[in-house]
Design a protein around this motif. Structure first.
Motif, mmCIF file in Angstrom:
data_model
loop_
_atom_site.group_PDB
_atom_site.id
_atom_site.type_symbol
_atom_site.label_atom_id
_atom_site.label_comp_id
_atom_site.label_asym_id
_atom_site.label_seq_id
_atom_site.Cartn_x
_atom_site.Cartn_y
_atom_site.Cartn_z
ATOM 1 N N GLU A 4 0.795 -1.197 0.141
ATOM 2 C CA GLU A 4 0.026 0.024 0.029
ATOM 3 C C GLU A 4 0.850 1.394 -0.122
ATOM 4 O O GLU A 4 0.529 2.256 -0.820
ATOM 5 C CB GLU A 4 -0.926 -0.141 1.334
ATOM 6 N N PHE A 5 1.804 1.324 0.997
ATOM 7 C CA PHE A 5 2.596 2.494 0.971
ATOM 8 C C PHE A 5 3.524 2.936 -0.161
ATOM 9 O O PHE A 5 3.792 4.070 -0.550
ATOM 10 C CB PHE A 5 3.610 2.553 2.445
ATOM 11 N N ILE A 8 1.351 4.324 -2.685
ATOM 12 C CA ILE A 8 0.720 5.720 -2.616
ATOM 13 C C ILE A 8 2.126 6.690 -2.974
ATOM 14 O O ILE A 8 1.900 7.537 -3.458
ATOM 15 C CB ILE A 8 0.498 5.678 -0.929
ATOM 16 N N PHE A 12 1.300 8.448 -6.232
ATOM 17 C CA PHE A 12 0.631 9.563 -5.884
ATOM 18 C C PHE A 12 1.261 10.701 -5.176
ATOM 19 O O PHE A 12 1.605 11.800 -5.578
ATOM 20 C CB PHE A 12 -0.590 9.187 -5.080
ATOM 21 N N ILE A 30 0.115 14.892 1.543
ATOM 22 C CA ILE A 30 0.126 13.328 1.613
ATOM 23 C C ILE A 30 1.195 13.027 2.431
ATOM 24 O O ILE A 30 2.250 13.549 2.421
ATOM 25 C CB ILE A 30 0.208 12.646 0.129
ATOM 26 N N GLY A 31 0.843 11.944 3.355
ATOM 27 C CA GLY A 31 1.662 11.501 4.223
ATOM 28 C C GLY A 31 1.335 11.822 5.729
ATOM 29 O O GLY A 31 2.095 10.961 6.768
ATOM 30 N N ASP A 32 0.301 12.303 6.168
ATOM 31 C CA ASP A 32 -0.115 12.410 7.858
ATOM 32 C C ASP A 32 -1.430 12.134 7.822
ATOM 33 O O ASP A 32 -2.049 11.450 6.783
ATOM 34 C CB ASP A 32 0.187 13.964 8.103
ATOM 35 N N ASP A 33 -2.085 12.119 9.194
ATOM 36 C CA ASP A 33 -3.290 11.637 9.154
ATOM 37 C C ASP A 33 -4.594 12.318 8.325
ATOM 38 O O ASP A 33 -5.444 11.892 8.075
ATOM 39 C CB ASP A 33 -3.710 11.290 10.667
ATOM 40 N N ASP A 50 -11.703 7.766 4.384
ATOM 41 C CA ASP A 50 -11.165 6.339 4.247
ATOM 42 C C ASP A 50 -12.317 5.682 4.026
ATOM 43 O O ASP A 50 -13.632 6.136 4.193
ATOM 44 C CB ASP A 50 -11.328 5.922 5.830
ATOM 45 N N ASP A 78 -8.772 10.106 12.695
ATOM 46 C CA ASP A 78 -7.690 10.900 12.129
ATOM 47 C C ASP A 78 -7.821 12.293 12.412
ATOM 48 O O ASP A 78 -6.806 13.094 12.523
ATOM 49 C CB ASP A 78 -7.910 10.874 10.587
ATOM 50 N N ARG A 149 3.007 13.932 12.282
ATOM 51 C CA ARG A 149 3.993 12.791 12.450
ATOM 52 C C ARG A 149 5.454 13.296 12.574
ATOM 53 O O ARG A 149 6.182 12.339 13.039
ATOM 54 C CB ARG A 149 3.470 11.843 11.384
ATOM 55 N N ASP A 212 -3.102 8.292 15.054
ATOM 56 C CA ASP A 212 -4.077 7.188 15.788
ATOM 57 C C ASP A 212 -3.449 5.894 15.252
ATOM 58 O O ASP A 212 -3.038 5.577 14.051
ATOM 59 C CB ASP A 212 -5.298 7.658 15.240
ATOM 60 N N SER A 214 -4.203 2.843 13.733
ATOM 61 C CA SER A 214 -5.279 2.200 12.863
ATOM 62 C C SER A 214 -4.612 0.816 12.268
ATOM 63 O O SER A 214 -5.238 -0.184 12.110
ATOM 64 C CB SER A 214 -5.454 2.999 11.605
HETATM 65 P P1 ADP Z 1 -4.430 6.660 7.931
HETATM 66 O O1 ADP Z 1 -4.037 5.330 8.240
HETATM 67 O O2 ADP Z 1 -4.125 7.984 8.838
HETATM 68 O O3 ADP Z 1 -5.744 6.915 7.470
HETATM 69 P P2 ADP Z 1 -3.314 5.918 5.530
HETATM 70 O O4 ADP Z 1 -2.313 4.617 6.036
HETATM 71 O O5 ADP Z 1 -4.393 5.372 5.079
HETATM 72 O O6 ADP Z 1 -3.552 6.892 6.488
HETATM 73 O O7 ADP Z 1 -2.240 6.780 4.489
HETATM 74 C C1 ADP Z 1 -1.177 7.180 4.462
HETATM 75 C C2 ADP Z 1 -0.805 8.480 3.772
HETATM 76 O O8 ADP Z 1 -1.199 8.243 2.332
HETATM 77 C C3 ADP Z 1 -2.336 9.701 4.153
HETATM 78 O O9 ADP Z 1 -1.676 10.949 4.204
HETATM 79 C C4 ADP Z 1 -3.329 9.481 3.037
HETATM 80 O O10 ADP Z 1 -3.961 10.752 2.972
HETATM 81 C C5 ADP Z 1 -2.317 9.142 2.028
HETATM 82 N N1 ADP Z 1 -3.048 8.530 0.860
HETATM 83 C C6 ADP Z 1 -3.284 7.134 0.954
HETATM 84 N N2 ADP Z 1 -3.812 6.631 -0.231
HETATM 85 C C7 ADP Z 1 -3.728 7.811 -1.017
HETATM 86 C C8 ADP Z 1 -4.183 7.875 -2.575
HETATM 87 N N3 ADP Z 1 -4.732 7.020 -3.205
HETATM 88 N N4 ADP Z 1 -3.655 9.263 -3.156
HETATM 89 C C9 ADP Z 1 -3.170 10.158 -2.437
HETATM 90 N N5 ADP Z 1 -2.878 9.851 -0.986
HETATM 91 C C10 ADP Z 1 -3.071 9.022 -0.286
#
Ligand code: ADP
Ligand code: MG
Length: 321
Positions: A4-5, A8, A12, A30-33, A50, A78, A149, A212, A214
């Motif tokens: 997933e990471f 992202i 993105f 992108i990258g924080d809660d 979410d 979040d 973070r 948080d 999760s």
């Molecule tokens: P959280 O667990 O706090 O909801 P995630 O682990 O889901 O955060 O996501 C990590 C980061 O990546 C967050 O800043 C989220 O907004 C971003 N993110 C997740 N998916 C995408 C996407 N498809 N496009 C852009 N940003 C994303």
């Protein structure tokens, strides 16, 4: 989703950050809660989205009122992790059919949660397809006061806001029809996590970093470490646990749920040593400390110690070296 990471980051975060890094509307992307958007006033807009997919994040047969509660609560969490105050949310709902009883229960659960946290539904989208629920929350936070973070400092104490592991321990119980009172307590933690909104606000100007939980304490504290370029050491004996969890599981399962199980939605935050164990009336639990990062220490920035001995994660749970 282990990849997933990477997805992202690669598709993105990197391309968009490259193009929009100087965009004046984005204070934190992108990258924080939550993202923080500049409204040219005294507050920033904090926003996060979410999705819960039937068959992946919840059972299609799960009670609709409880699923609605969970969908909103995990998003509110979040906002809590940013120290933001809720101002509104939107709902994108994909439904396989128009099932009146399901919709009535879903709507009641959602409204009761929205009332509890005083957050109005302000829009959304409704489509036909496999059941999926997307909630986007919006909140406000005074400029410069958001908890992010990336601010953890070597020597800070690591805190959590409450008991860990109960929601993960509830997962095998989701299809059970007859539950003990301990098991029901665990299931309540899964369906109705308690977003720590008031604590998040109280921590403005106090916490150096926050997230948080999760995906589990190790993973989420790992995100703080990565963004703050530090490492962390957790003391297993200081992790708060519900008696219901202790009564239902053996030690290996408890450790696995509390350290690597997700879905608790407690806050994990860092603050300079000496922070009172109560912040304006909230119980907080010191569980470890922030250390300097060893350069070769990449994936495993968070270690857990029990009675002075490091624990190591394996498929079966945590075990001593
Ligand atoms: P959280 O667990 O706090 O909801 P995630 O682990 O889901 O955060 O996501 C990590 C980061 O990546 C967050 O800043 C989220 O907004 C971003 N993110 C997740 N998916 C995408 C996407 N498809 N496009 C852009 N940003 C994303
Ligand atoms: Mg989060």
């Amino acid at each position: 989703m282990p990849g997933e990471f990477n997805v992202i980051r690669r598709f993105f975060e990197e391309p968009f950050t490259e193009h929009f890094s100087n965009n004046e509307n984005v204070d934190l992307g992108i990258g924080d809660d939550c993202a923080l958007l500049n409204l040219c006033g005294t507050d920033q807009l904090a926003t996060s989205v979410d999705t819960l997919v039937a068959g992946v994040h919840f059972l299609e047969s799960a009670p609709a009122d409880k699923i609605a509660q969970r969908a909103l609560r995990v998003n509110l969490s979040d906002l809590a992790a940013m120290g933001a105050e809720p101002i509104g949310f939107t709902l994108a709902l994909t439904l396989p059919e128009e099932n009146e009883a399901w919709l009535q229960a879903f709507s009641s659960g959602l409204l009761s949660c929205a009332k509890e946290f005083d957050i109005p539904l302000v829009g959304g989208d409704t489509t036909r397809g496999p059941l999926s629920i997307t909630v986007q929350v919006m909140g406000k936070v005074p400029v410069g006061k958001a908890l992010i973070r990336s601010g953890a400092k070597v020597g800070d104490t690591v805190y959590v806001s409450g008991a860990l592991g109960a929601a993960a321990a509830a997962l095998p119980l989701l299809e059970e029809t007859s539950l003990t009172s301990d098991e029901s307590e665990l299931l309540d933690q899964y369906y109705q996590p308690h977003p720590a909104l008031k604590l998040g606000i109280a921590l403005r100007g106090i916490a150096t970093a926050a997230i948080d939980i999760s995906d589990g304490l190790l993973a989420d504290l790992g995100h703080i470490c990565q963004r703050s370029n530090v490492a962390a050491e957790i003391d297993w004996q200081r992790i708060p646990l519900l008696n219901a969890l202790k009564n239902c599981s053996d030690k290996a399962a408890i450790q696995k749920c509390a350290l690597a199980g997700g879905d608790d939605y407690q806050l994990c935050f860092t603050a300079p040593e000496g922070l009172n164990s109560e912040v304006e009336g909230f119980n907080i639990f010191p569980v470890g400390k922030i250390m300097s990062k060893v350069p070769e220490d990449k994936a495993n920035a968070v270690t857990v110690i029990e009675s002075g001995i490091p624990l190591q994660f394996s498929e079966a749970g945590y075990r001593h070296f």
